[in-house]
Write a protein that holds these residues in place. Structure first.
Motif, PDB file in Angstrom:
ATOM      1  N   LEU A   8       6.310   7.833  -1.408  1.00 40.11           N
ATOM      2  CA  LEU A   8       5.719   8.866  -0.526  1.00 40.11           C
ATOM      3  C   LEU A   8       4.830   8.961   0.704  1.00 40.11           C
ATOM      4  CD1 LEU A   8       4.291  10.781  -3.578  1.00 40.11           C
ATOM      5  CD2 LEU A   8       6.000  11.231  -2.436  1.00 40.11           C
ATOM      6  N   PRO A   9       5.097   9.809   1.873  1.00 40.59           N
ATOM      7  CA  PRO A   9       4.837   9.168   3.210  1.00 40.59           C
ATOM      8  C   PRO A   9       3.094   9.023   2.609  1.00 40.59           C
ATOM      9  CG  PRO A   9       5.622  11.418   3.037  1.00 40.59           C
ATOM     10  CD  PRO A   9       5.490  11.036   1.736  1.00 40.59           C
ATOM     11  N   TYR A  10       2.690   7.592   3.846  1.00 49.87           N
ATOM     12  CA  TYR A  10       1.148   7.187   3.911  1.00 49.87           C
ATOM     13  C   TYR A  10       0.256   7.508   4.922  1.00 49.87           C
ATOM     14  CZ  TYR A  10      -2.351   3.631   3.110  1.00 49.87           C
ATOM     15  OH  TYR A  10      -3.556   2.931   3.188  1.00 49.87           O
ATOM     16  N   GLY A  11       0.442   8.163   5.909  1.00 45.00           N
ATOM     17  CA  GLY A  11       0.056   9.145   6.981  1.00 45.00           C
ATOM     18  C   GLY A  11      -0.452   7.695   7.525  1.00 45.00           C
TER      19      GLY A  11
ATOM     20  N   ARG B 174       0.934  -1.015  -0.533  1.00 45.47           N
ATOM     21  CA  ARG B 174      -0.367  -0.246   0.089  1.00 45.47           C
ATOM     22  C   ARG B 174       0.768   1.518   0.059  1.00 45.47           C
ATOM     23  NH1 ARG B 174      -4.113  -0.954   5.189  1.00 45.47           N
ATOM     24  NH2 ARG B 174      -1.589  -0.932   5.890  1.00 45.47           N
ATOM     25  N   THR B 175       1.870   1.178  -1.219  1.00 44.37           N
ATOM     26  CA  THR B 175       2.371   2.465  -0.576  1.00 44.37           C
ATOM     27  C   THR B 175       2.488   3.460  -2.483  1.00 44.37           C
ATOM     28  OG1 THR B 175       4.317   0.838   0.400  1.00 44.37           O
ATOM     29  CG2 THR B 175       5.131   3.301  -1.060  1.00 44.37           C
ATOM     30  N   LEU B 176       3.050   4.157  -2.048  1.00 44.63           N
ATOM     31  CA  LEU B 176       2.568   5.125  -3.630  1.00 44.63           C
ATOM     32  C   LEU B 176       3.692   5.614  -3.944  1.00 44.63           C
ATOM     33  CD1 LEU B 176       1.123   6.583  -5.128  1.00 44.63           C
ATOM     34  CD2 LEU B 176       0.959   9.247  -4.091  1.00 44.63           C
ATOM     35  N   TRP B 177       4.656   5.578  -4.990  1.00 45.46           N
ATOM     36  CA  TRP B 177       6.140   5.985  -4.817  1.00 45.46           C
ATOM     37  C   TRP B 177       5.592   7.312  -6.403  1.00 45.46           C
ATOM     38  CZ3 TRP B 177       9.939   2.370  -2.846  1.00 45.46           C
ATOM     39  CH2 TRP B 177       9.617   1.558  -2.432  1.00 45.46           C
ATOM     40  N   VAL B 178       6.861   7.392  -6.409  1.00 42.06           N
ATOM     41  CA  VAL B 178       7.241   8.389  -6.420  1.00 42.06           C
ATOM     42  C   VAL B 178       8.289   8.640  -7.465  1.00 42.06           C
ATOM     43  CG1 VAL B 178       8.605  10.229  -5.624  1.00 42.06           C
ATOM     44  CG2 VAL B 178       6.905  11.517  -7.490  1.00 42.06           C
ATOM     45  N   ARG B 179       8.533   8.967  -9.132  1.00 41.33           N
ATOM     46  CA  ARG B 179      10.169   8.483 -10.016  1.00 41.33           C
ATOM     47  C   ARG B 179      11.166  10.056  -9.242  1.00 41.33           C
ATOM     48  NH1 ARG B 179      13.267   4.089 -11.599  1.00 41.33           N
ATOM     49  NH2 ARG B 179      14.337   5.049 -13.104  1.00 41.33           N
ATOM     50  N   ARG B 180      12.217   9.518  -9.712  1.00 41.37           N
ATOM     51  CA  ARG B 180      12.720  11.244  -8.820  1.00 41.37           C
ATOM     52  C   ARG B 180      14.075  11.247  -9.723  1.00 41.37           C
ATOM     53  NH1 ARG B 180      11.418  12.406  -2.820  1.00 41.37           N
ATOM     54  NH2 ARG B 180       9.044  13.888  -3.020  1.00 41.37           N
ATOM     55  N   SER B 181      14.447  11.084 -10.879  1.00 40.30           N
ATOM     56  CA  SER B 181      15.491  11.686 -11.568  1.00 40.30           C
ATOM     57  C   SER B 181      15.576  10.002 -12.224  1.00 40.30           C
ATOM     58  CB  SER B 181      16.967  11.391 -10.832  1.00 40.30           C
ATOM     59  OG  SER B 181      17.585  11.788 -11.793  1.00 40.30           O
TER      60      SER B 181
ATOM     61  N   SER C 247       0.480  -2.697  21.656  1.00 47.17           N
ATOM     62  CA  SER C 247       1.545  -3.600  20.391  1.00 47.17           C
ATOM     63  C   SER C 247       0.583  -2.818  19.180  1.00 47.17           C
ATOM     64  CB  SER C 247       2.429  -4.106  20.825  1.00 47.17           C
ATOM     65  OG  SER C 247       1.576  -5.338  20.490  1.00 47.17           O
ATOM     66  N   ILE C 248       1.224  -2.940  17.881  1.00 48.30           N
ATOM     67  CA  ILE C 248       0.665  -2.891  16.907  1.00 48.30           C
ATOM     68  C   ILE C 248       1.085  -3.472  15.822  1.00 48.30           C
ATOM     69  CG2 ILE C 248      -0.406  -1.935  14.824  1.00 48.30           C
ATOM     70  CD1 ILE C 248      -0.096   1.063  16.283  1.00 48.30           C
ATOM     71  N   THR C 249       0.626  -4.325  14.970  1.00 49.15           N
ATOM     72  CA  THR C 249       1.297  -5.078  14.110  1.00 49.15           C
ATOM     73  C   THR C 249       0.587  -4.626  13.156  1.00 49.15           C
ATOM     74  OG1 THR C 249       1.078  -7.167  15.453  1.00 49.15           O
ATOM     75  CG2 THR C 249       1.526  -7.679  13.290  1.00 49.15           C
ATOM     76  N   PHE C 250       1.974  -4.712  11.774  1.00 48.56           N
ATOM     77  CA  PHE C 250       1.748  -4.251  10.736  1.00 48.56           C
ATOM     78  C   PHE C 250       2.701  -4.787   9.382  1.00 48.56           C
ATOM     79  CE2 PHE C 250       4.768  -1.964  12.099  1.00 48.56           C
ATOM     80  CZ  PHE C 250       5.620  -0.999  11.504  1.00 48.56           C
ATOM     81  N   THR C 251       2.437  -5.041   7.982  1.00 50.68           N
ATOM     82  CA  THR C 251       3.622  -4.978   7.327  1.00 50.68           C
ATOM     83  C   THR C 251       4.445  -3.955   7.135  1.00 50.68           C
ATOM     84  OG1 THR C 251       1.638  -6.436   6.543  1.00 50.68           O
ATOM     85  CG2 THR C 251       4.053  -5.076   4.620  1.00 50.68           C
ATOM     86  N   ALA C 252       5.189  -3.360   7.248  1.00 46.78           N
ATOM     87  CA  ALA C 252       7.024  -3.108   7.110  1.00 46.78           C
ATOM     88  C   ALA C 252       7.264  -2.474   5.883  1.00 46.78           C
ATOM     89  CB  ALA C 252       7.527  -3.198   8.676  1.00 46.78           C
ATOM     90  N   ILE C 253       7.027  -1.553   5.222  1.00 46.36           N
ATOM     91  CA  ILE C 253       8.534  -1.054   4.091  1.00 46.36           C
ATOM     92  C   ILE C 253      10.045  -1.227   4.644  1.00 46.36           C
ATOM     93  CG2 ILE C 253       8.294  -0.561   1.969  1.00 46.36           C
ATOM     94  CD1 ILE C 253       5.100   0.292   2.401  1.00 46.36           C
ATOM     95  N   ALA C 254      10.621  -1.576   3.797  1.00 48.27           N
ATOM     96  CA  ALA C 254      12.048  -1.056   3.894  1.00 48.27           C
ATOM     97  C   ALA C 254      12.882   0.213   3.682  1.00 48.27           C
ATOM     98  CB  ALA C 254      12.902  -1.833   3.472  1.00 48.27           C
ATOM     99  N   GLY C 255      13.170   1.426   4.157  1.00 45.89           N
ATOM    100  CA  GLY C 255      13.475   2.581   4.114  1.00 45.89           C
ATOM    101  C   GLY C 255      12.929   3.256   4.727  1.00 45.89           C
ATOM    102  N   ARG C 256      11.819   2.616   5.266  1.00 48.34           N
ATOM    103  CA  ARG C 256      10.581   4.039   5.732  1.00 48.34           C
ATOM    104  C   ARG C 256      10.566   4.370   7.195  1.00 48.34           C
ATOM    105  NH1 ARG C 256       8.042   5.393   1.367  1.00 48.34           N
ATOM    106  NH2 ARG C 256       5.958   6.181   2.240  1.00 48.34           N
ATOM    107  N   ARG C 257      10.049   4.962   7.529  1.00 49.84           N
ATOM    108  CA  ARG C 257      10.129   6.184   9.449  1.00 49.84           C
ATOM    109  C   ARG C 257       9.051   5.836   9.220  1.00 49.84           C
ATOM    110  NH1 ARG C 257      10.906  11.049   8.916  1.00 49.84           N
ATOM    111  NH2 ARG C 257      10.039  12.492   7.379  1.00 49.84           N
ATOM    112  N   TYR C 258       8.635   5.368  10.808  1.00 48.81           N
ATOM    113  CA  TYR C 258       7.161   5.310  11.101  1.00 48.81           C
ATOM    114  C   TYR C 258       7.288   5.997  12.106  1.00 48.81           C
ATOM    115  CZ  TYR C 258       6.836   1.879   7.976  1.00 48.81           C
ATOM    116  OH  TYR C 258       6.524   0.938   7.043  1.00 48.81           O
ATOM    117  N   LYS C 259       6.343   6.850  13.115  1.00 53.41           N
ATOM    118  CA  LYS C 259       6.042   7.216  13.948  1.00 53.41           C
ATOM    119  C   LYS C 259       4.702   7.026  14.913  1.00 53.41           C
ATOM    120  CE  LYS C 259       3.927  11.469  13.927  1.00 53.41           C
ATOM    121  NZ  LYS C 259       3.260  13.301  14.324  1.00 53.41           N
ATOM    122  N   LEU C 260       5.029   6.675  16.182  1.00 54.60           N
ATOM    123  CA  LEU C 260       4.341   6.182  16.715  1.00 54.60           C
ATOM    124  C   LEU C 260       4.097   7.370  17.958  1.00 54.60           C
ATOM    125  CD1 LEU C 260       2.939   3.566  17.349  1.00 54.60           C
ATOM    126  CD2 LEU C 260       4.623   3.272  18.976  1.00 54.60           C
TER     127      LEU C 260
END
Length: 412
Positions: free
Chosen positions: A276-279, A263-270, A301-314
């Motif tokens: 992009l942030p998912y919220g 469930r990730t939105l991507w943008v091509r940069r160069s 706790s919360i269990t979720f599907t993580a994406i490598a390289g992302r930042r998460y705020k709790l």
């Protein structure tokens, strides 16, 4: 002849030849493999799965016949120049089993073809949608189109619409016996051309600005000479990053794509894709208390599907108190791969609360941000421990003080 007569000049006795006319008509259609050739195919028509142009199907109640839906097609002239425009203007029924009953023990493959005959080379002029009869065999193959097996002539100018695989002892023709072999779609020059998939697209000789509709991907593409390939014209929806990279063969700066697995939105940069942030991606609340805490204890706790390289705020909101005056409480945020969280999980945020009076509830809001979570299932949450003192700690969860976690994807 290199220089052809244009449409529509005239003179006594006529000037425009049949070849001139075919070439002139071909200028209106999707180009073929050269600047003056045309693509072989069916003119687009009904979008219904049961009445598409040239569709060969069983009868409503299966019997010995098949039916062919009306169509128009463009067939390049292999023995001349230009192309033939052919038309079947009504549903056609063909009886396959009366004159050629099923063999007693072997399968037979028949073809349904649409053939052009031209008296320049053939015995007759005409256009016919006909069966081409096969031969029963233990290893059945498709018949060759010629006059000995049902074709009107030996003309090589035809399109194949379907294969009918007649098994031994068959009494009716059913849908499971019919293989759809229709050629690709055709449109007027400049029209958005429906294309089945990447393999079908590879048969094109594209021009700069040529537009296609990818039926398999449900998006539009335009060919760019400058970019050197096909540019996806909408936000591409792909099943994974691997699917994205395979399907978007010529990504451009600013291209958008969404991958459904994470469930990730991507943008091509160069030259790279950036997520992009998912919220907000998860949340939990608890009304029950977790009491008797001395050593570190996971409380929420919360269990979720993580994406490598992302930042998460709790963000954690909760109430807490001790059973003894003078105690201090340590609040910690941890994450761990998998579907559960333990006190050995990776620590990414920690704070210590001051001295607390006995059973005096305090409301706490704590925020932590983490990077480095590995891709896949992960669990993130809150743990508590008594850092000093003699009492026991309670993470409250009464109706007045519901413990809440909010997890957000904040980008890369």
């Amino acid at each position: 002849m290199a220089d052809r007569n244009p449409l529509w000049v005239s003179d006594t006795g006529g000037v425009v030849t049949i070849d001139d006319a075919r070439i002139g008509d071909s200028a209106l259609w999707t180009p073929g493999s050269s600047n003056v050739s045309v693509r072989k195919g069916l003119r687009v028509g009904s979008s219904s799965l049961t009445t598409q142009p040239g569709l060969v199907a069983q009868q409503t109640v299966a019997d010995k016949t098949i039916k062919i839906q009306p169509f128009q097609a463009v067939i390049p002239a292999s023995r001349g120049t230009g192309s033939y425009v052919v038309t079947l203007d009504a549903v056609k029924n063909i009886d396959l089993l009366t004159s050629h009953p099923a063999h007693g023990s072997l399968q037979t493959n028949h073809l349904i073809v649409a053939q052009v005959s031209d008296k320049t080379w053939d015995s007759v002029n005409g256009f016919n949608v006909i069966p081409v009869w096969g031969t029963p065999s233990g290893t059945p193959t498709d018949p060759t189109v010629n006059t000995t097996n049902g074709a009107t002539t030996n003309s090589p100018d035809y399109i194949t619409l379907a294969r009918i695989r007649v098994p031994a002892n068959a009494l009716t023709i059913t849908a499971s016996m019919i293989d759809d072999l229709r050629p690709p779609w055709m449109v007027a020059l400049g029209g958005l051309l429906p294309i089945k998939d990447a393999t079908d697209r590879a048969t094109l000789t594209p021009y700069d600005g040529m537009g296609i509709w990818r039926i398999d991907r449900r998006w539009a593409e335009v060919y760019s000479i400058a970019a050197g390939g096909w540019l996806v014209q909408s936000d591409a929806v792909c099943s994974s990053t691997a699917d994205r990279d395979a399907a978007i063969t010529t990504p451009y700066d600013g291209q958008m794509a969404y991958t459904t697995d994470a469930r990730t939105l991507w943008v091509r940069r160069s030259t790279t894709w950036q997520a992009l942030p998912y919220g907000r991606i998860g949340g939990s609340s608890a009304t029950s208390q977790v009491a008797g805490i001395v050593a570190e204890t996971v409380t929420d706790s919360i269990t979720f599907t993580a994406i490598a390289g992302r930042r998460y705020k709790l963000t954690a909101n909760f109430g807490c108190f001790s059973s003894a005056a003078g105690d201090q409480i340590q609040y910690q945020m941890r994450w761990q791969a998998g579907s559960s969280l333990t006190t050995s999980g990776t620590l990414f945020q920690s704070q210590r609360d001051g001295v607390k009076a006995t059973s005096t509830r305090e409301s706490i809001c704590m925020v932590g941000e983490v990077t480095g979570i590995t891709a896949g299932t992960a669990t993130i949450g809150l743990s508590l421990l008594r850092s000093s003192g003699t009492g026991t700690i309670t993470r409250d969860g009464s109706a007045a003080e519901v413990a809440t976690l909010i997890l957000e994807d904040v980008g890369v």
